[in-house]
Design an enzyme around this catalytic site. Structure first.
Site, PDB file in Angstrom:
ATOM      1  CG  ASN A 144      37.593  94.237 -16.049  1.00  0.00           C
ATOM      2  OD1 ASN A 144      37.489  94.244 -14.818  1.00  0.00           O
ATOM      3  ND2 ASN A 144      38.615  93.695 -16.668  1.00  0.00           N
ATOM      4  CD  GLU A 145      42.513  95.026 -16.025  1.00  0.00           C
ATOM      5  OE1 GLU A 145      43.204  94.955 -15.013  1.00  0.00           O
ATOM      6  OE2 GLU A 145      42.651  94.270 -16.996  1.00  0.00           O
ATOM      7  CD  GLU A 325      40.937  92.673 -11.621  1.00  0.00           C
ATOM      8  OE1 GLU A 325      41.948  92.132 -12.103  1.00  0.00           O
ATOM      9  OE2 GLU A 325      39.920  92.919 -12.279  1.00  0.00           O
ATOM     10  CD1 TRP A 333      47.488  87.665 -16.192  1.00  0.00           C
ATOM     11  CD2 TRP A 333      49.250  88.927 -16.758  1.00  0.00           C
ATOM     12  NE1 TRP A 333      47.680  88.592 -15.185  1.00  0.00           N
ATOM     13  CE2 TRP A 333      48.755  89.381 -15.522  1.00  0.00           C
ATOM     14  CE3 TRP A 333      50.356  89.580 -17.316  1.00  0.00           C
ATOM     15  CZ2 TRP A 333      49.322  90.445 -14.819  1.00  0.00           C
ATOM     16  CZ3 TRP A 333      50.929  90.644 -16.618  1.00  0.00           C
ATOM     17  CH2 TRP A 333      50.402  91.058 -15.390  1.00  0.00           C
ATOM     18  CD  GLU A 373      41.764  85.623 -16.261  1.00  0.00           C
ATOM     19  OE1 GLU A 373      41.032  85.629 -15.243  1.00  0.00           O
ATOM     20  OE2 GLU A 373      42.062  86.642 -16.903  1.00  0.00           O
ATOM     21  CD  GLN A 374      42.828  75.532 -17.764  1.00  0.00           C
ATOM     22  OE1 GLN A 374      43.289  74.445 -17.485  1.00  0.00           O
ATOM     23  NE2 GLN A 374      41.903  75.682 -18.695  1.00  0.00           N
ATOM     24  CG  MET A 375      47.500  77.539 -16.184  1.00  0.00           C
ATOM     25  SD  MET A 375      47.476  75.936 -15.342  1.00  0.00           S
ATOM     26  CE  MET A 375      49.158  75.864 -14.744  1.00  0.00           C
ATOM     27  CG  HIS A 376      45.029  84.423 -12.270  1.00  0.00           C
ATOM     28  ND1 HIS A 376      44.795  84.745 -10.955  1.00  0.00           N
ATOM     29  CD2 HIS A 376      45.432  85.559 -12.866  1.00  0.00           C
ATOM     30  CE1 HIS A 376      45.046  86.035 -10.776  1.00  0.00           C
ATOM     31  NE2 HIS A 376      45.444  86.544 -11.916  1.00  0.00           N
TER      32      HIS A 376
END
Ligand code: GAL
Length: 647
Positions: A144-145, A325, A333, A373-376
């Site tokens: 991944n990336e 994505e 982020w 990543e809960q704010m994503h």
């Protein structure tokens, strides 16, 4: 060519198993057909060394497949589980200061660690054997990336050992290396490869040749790591293999990884990138706050279409590429994380399709209420209600379904304009910028933007392109050392080419070549000296606009096309070859490329601010990135609007 399709990234391991079937049914109802899974699931696939638990993954794939979804299976190598560190305590990368980059997030591995590579080969083999011909697994993603979180360069013992081997293969003897690097300078000569260190922790700057060798080596390590996985998958599977690249990442040669993969995918976060990855003026950032930069996505679409063509060796216009994505709402982020303007999620998807994407997958299905990543945002909120992007995804799916053949097919129109992108030049100018803000990506991107503001379709092509047939205008700004195939292609090229600044200004070993640059056949021009200029210092051009950051002093008897108000030549020509000896500002770029197009008879458009175009084989598309409606060709296009006309 396949039909264009939508999809989503999904983490079955994050949710109770009795949610999976409903999630899958809702994905299908939304019109999604691809689902990517697995890329971070190693701790659930192999909770203890050698104890494999794949039954849940079988059931997840079957559940998704039963709903009609096609699975992209990711190899989980970006997130080795905690036990891996007990087996390989020295597998972590070390930063420039020599500190380990520890466990507790992701990408905690060193590309050069042979033990970790063997573990990756083992897990990839297990997955490829089990799912290589699975009826629901239709594509693969490696890792991944690569490079995300600055993970290409490592100063570890593993990197050091591999670097010495690499040097011994490249130079054969320490004496040859000393000569190539100019190590007589400051008594830096070596008697054996074992004496050579990594280029960190030196008292002052290390030899640029040493740094450049380390950059090439580090890129090669990524290529080898990826190739290992791709070769294993191919032994067991005939499904296409992709990797999800990123935006504005130059730490490894994507053309080289591309040669081992069938599809180049990338992860597109337009609002995060504008906030985090672009040095545009504040006014620009505010104007496009909820839309993203109007050219940043398109540049990467065109770049990765080219990278996607690498394996087949076909033209850049024909490469297979995806958005793996797609930003669906606020991310977590960037320094600031605004919400997209209503309509932008749809616009971003359509723009990717217009540039030839086969698939666009949203990241992610449901917002995770836990961990980093809960704010994503996702297509669903944490409570499973639809987030705003869900309706936009469904709308694009319905629009795709309503398109007749052949407009539904993935593809883009061949471009008449090409711009070269060269990773080695990015390393060269990072190694020796000479002016703090001489950034290769930025130079190329500014040229690209000037072209795109004129409504042109553009291909991004590799620096070893051997055939320029089909193009009428080719730009290659800032290429540190022109490759032999590209020189030969230029010699045969029937269109207009613009090179410079800094063309051929370094040898492959980061030395100044003699004869002095740009050393272009037929062009009587020599760069006698160069200067870099701090912010706020600019030289006005007689014809308008100015140059800043970088200025070369040319000795020339060639025709001068542009000069500064003081009479300093900055653009010279010999026939259809032009050399640019400075860094133009926006106004100068725009005029310069307009003149080139006029000279070639290429049709250009004066576009309203924020409007961008792209042609496909069947349509011309227009995208309004601006915050106000624009009128164009009889249509009024609202903010975040997309319009298409049949060709
Ligand atoms: C990407 C990454 C994803 C997720 C996403 C968040 O860089 O591949 O796993 O972290 O960013 O925007």
């Amino acid at each position: 060519m396949t039909d264009r399709a939508l999809g989503v990234c999904y983490y079955p391991e994050h949710w109770p198993e009795d949610w999976w079937a409903e999630d899958a049914a809702r994905m299908a109802a939304c019109g999604l057909t691809w689902v990517r899974i697995g890329e971070f699931a190693w701790s659930r696939i192999e909770p203890r060394p050698g104890r494999l638990e794949l039954d849940w993954l079988d059931r997840a794939i079957d559940t998704l497949g039963a709903a009609g979804l096609r699975v992209v299976l990711g190899t989980p190598t970006a997130t080795p589980p905690r036990w891996m560190l007990d087996r390989h305590p020295d597998m972590l990368a070390l930063d420039r200061e020599g500190r380990p980059r520890g466990f507790g997030s992701r990408r905690h591995y060193d590309f050069s660690h042979q033990g970790y590579r063997a573990e990756c080969a083992r897990i990839v083999e297990i997955l490829a054997r089990r799912y290589g011909r699975h009826p629901h697994v239709h594509a693969w993603q490696t890792d991944n990336e690569y490079a995300c979180h600055d993970t290409v360069l490592s100063y570890s013992p593993a990197a050091l050992a591999a670097f010495r081997d690499w040097l011994a293969r490249r130079y054969q003897s320490p004496q040859a290396l000393n000569r190539a690097w100019g190590n007589v300078f400051w008594s830096m000569e070596y008697d054996s490869f074992d004496q050579i260190g990594l280029p960190n922790l030196t008292v002052t700057e290390p030899n640029p040749a040493h740094v450049m060798a380390f950059r090439r080596f580090s890129s090669d390590q990524v290529v080898a790591f990826n190739r290992l996985q791709a070769e294993i998958i191919r032994r067991h599977s005939d499904r296409p293999i992709a990797h999800n690249y990123m935006g504005r990442i130059t730490d490894f040669d994507h053309w080289a990884t591309g040669a081992d993969l069938d599809i180049a995918a990338w992860d597109s976060y337009p609002l995060g990138f504008l906030s985090d990855r672009l040095e545009e003026p504040e006014a620009h950032k505010r104007r496009f706050l909820r839309q993203g930069d109007p050219d940043f996505q398109a540049f990467h679409h065109d770049l990765y279409r080219g990278v996607g063509a690498r394996r087949s060796g076909g033209p850049a216009a024909g490469g297979r590429w995806w958005v793996m994505e797609q930003q669906p709402g606020p991310v977590n982020w960037a320094p600031w994380n605004p919400a997209p303007l209503p309509g932008m999620v749809r616009l971003w998807a359509w723009e990717a399709f217009a540039h030839g994407a086969e698939a666009v997958l949203f990241f992610r299905w449901r917002q995770a209420p836990f961990a980093q990543e809960q704010m994503h945002a996702g297509l669903l909120r944490p409570d499973s209600a639809e987030a705003p992007a869900h309706a936009e995804a469904a709308r694009v799916a319905a629009e795709l379904a309503a398109l007749p053949e052949p407009a539904r097919r993935a593809g883009t129109a061949p471009a008449e304009v090409a711009i070269v992108f060269d990773y080695a030049s990015a390393w060269a100018w990072q190694t020796q910028p000479q002016g703090r803000d001489f950034d290769y990506f930025r130079l190329v991107f500014e040229a690209y933007r000037a072209l795109r503001r004129l409504g042109l379709d553009i291909d991004v092509i590799p620096p070893d392109t051997a055939d320029l047939t089909g193009y009428r205008l080719v730009l290659a700004p800032g290429v540190a050392a022109l490759s032999d195939p590209f020189r030969a292609a230029l010699a045969r090229f029937g269109g207009t080419a613009l090179l410079g600044p800094r063309t051929n200004a370094k040898t492959a070993e980061m030395a100044i070549p003699v004869p002095l640059p740009p050393a272009l056949p037929g062009l009587a021009a020599t760069v006698a000296r160069v200067e870099s200029l701090p912010p706020g210092v600019a030289h006005a051009l007689r014809a308008g606009g100015s140059v800043h950051r970088w200025l070369e002093h040319l000795e020339t008897t060639a025709e001068v096309v542009e000069e500064t108000a003081e009479g300093h030549p900055v653009l010279v020509r010999a026939g259809r070859l032009r050399y640019l000896a400075a860094w133009p500002d926006d106004a100068a770029w725009t005029r310069l490329v307009s003149d080139l197009c006029a000279a070639e008879g290429l049709a250009t458009a004066g576009l309203p601010d924020g409007l961008r175009l792209r042609r496909t084989p069947t349509h011309r598309f227009a995208f309004n990135y601006g915050p106000e409606p624009v009128a164009w060709q009889g249509a009024t296009i609202p903010p975040a609007g997309v319009h298409w006309w049949p060709l």
